[in-house]
Design an enzyme around this catalytic site. Sequence first.
Site, PDB file in Angstrom:
ATOM      1  N   HIS A 122      54.500 -50.000 -17.357  1.00 58.93           N
ATOM      2  CA  HIS A 122      54.794 -48.582 -17.111  1.00 58.93           C
ATOM      3  C   HIS A 122      55.794 -48.092 -18.169  1.00 58.93           C
ATOM      4  CE1 HIS A 122      56.238 -44.915 -15.238  1.00 58.93           C
ATOM      5  NE2 HIS A 122      55.150 -44.944 -14.479  1.00 58.93           N
ATOM      6  N   GLU A 168      48.647 -42.904 -19.383  1.00 56.67           N
ATOM      7  CA  GLU A 168      49.764 -42.074 -18.954  1.00 56.67           C
ATOM      8  C   GLU A 168      50.562 -41.624 -20.184  1.00 56.67           C
ATOM      9  OE1 GLU A 168      50.897 -42.827 -14.582  1.00 56.67           O
ATOM     10  OE2 GLU A 168      52.127 -44.103 -15.829  1.00 56.67           O
TER      11      GLU A 168
END
Length: 256
Positions: free
Chosen positions: A105, A173
């Site tokens: 992430h 993302e």
Amino acid sequence: MKTFIIGNWKCNPTTQAQAEQLFDTVEKGIKRIKSASWRNKNIEVVICPPFVWLPLISASVCAKGFGGLVFGSQDCFWEQSGTYTGEISPTMLKNLGCSYVIIGHSERRKYFNETNETVNKKLLSAFKVRLKPIFCVGEQEGEEMSLVVKNQLIEGLSGIKRTQMRNLIIAYEPVWAIGTENPCQPNEAMKAILFIKKTLSELYNRELAEEIPILYGGSLNSKNAKDYIKEAKMNGLLVGGTSLDGGEFIKIIKSV
Ligand code: PEP
């Protein structure tokens, strides 16, 4: 292919009571919308709470569990056990009943010096115990998407076998879209997703690239979510901030 709706609670909530309440809202909401067609629609909802709230979610899912709702963690270490103070291993997560683990992430890359090399070690380690990784890739503001994402894929997936790839999910993302209320528009996100597929075809082969779910994440809410699934036909969504509002998260699931 299944449609994945993944909730990343990040470093929230701060009390067990709040975590229980949030999970309860999601669980009840899903039960309400779960109809005979739920299975046919093939939707998998994945809740990724902080490590400390995993046992209570595990207890709830295992006690009352029903298809379509599973859980995962937001990170893992690359070793399975040993003298690594403060770390949580893939084996521990697997033994707790986790099905998924988010790896790479952008917040971990930014605040915890995660590199493509450590991401790769974590992916390899998760595969060893059959945890399914949700591998996050994406460029920062001003960076060239194709250069950054290609490098993240090549280095992150180094040494990962074709058979393991079948258990992988990729989340595109763009860092500039995370938590900014400035989502990447579906047509632009779709270009990045097609680029990811092309790169996977080159690294592996076309059939395999078609089998890997590629999700979008970044400033999703109950109003924009459906555009990514119904119009752009993506394989799912990784939802951060909005997943902390149980009602809104359920609205996202309903909308797709
Ligand atoms: C995330 O943390 O993965 C994310 C997409 O966050 P947000 O939905 O808040 O932009």
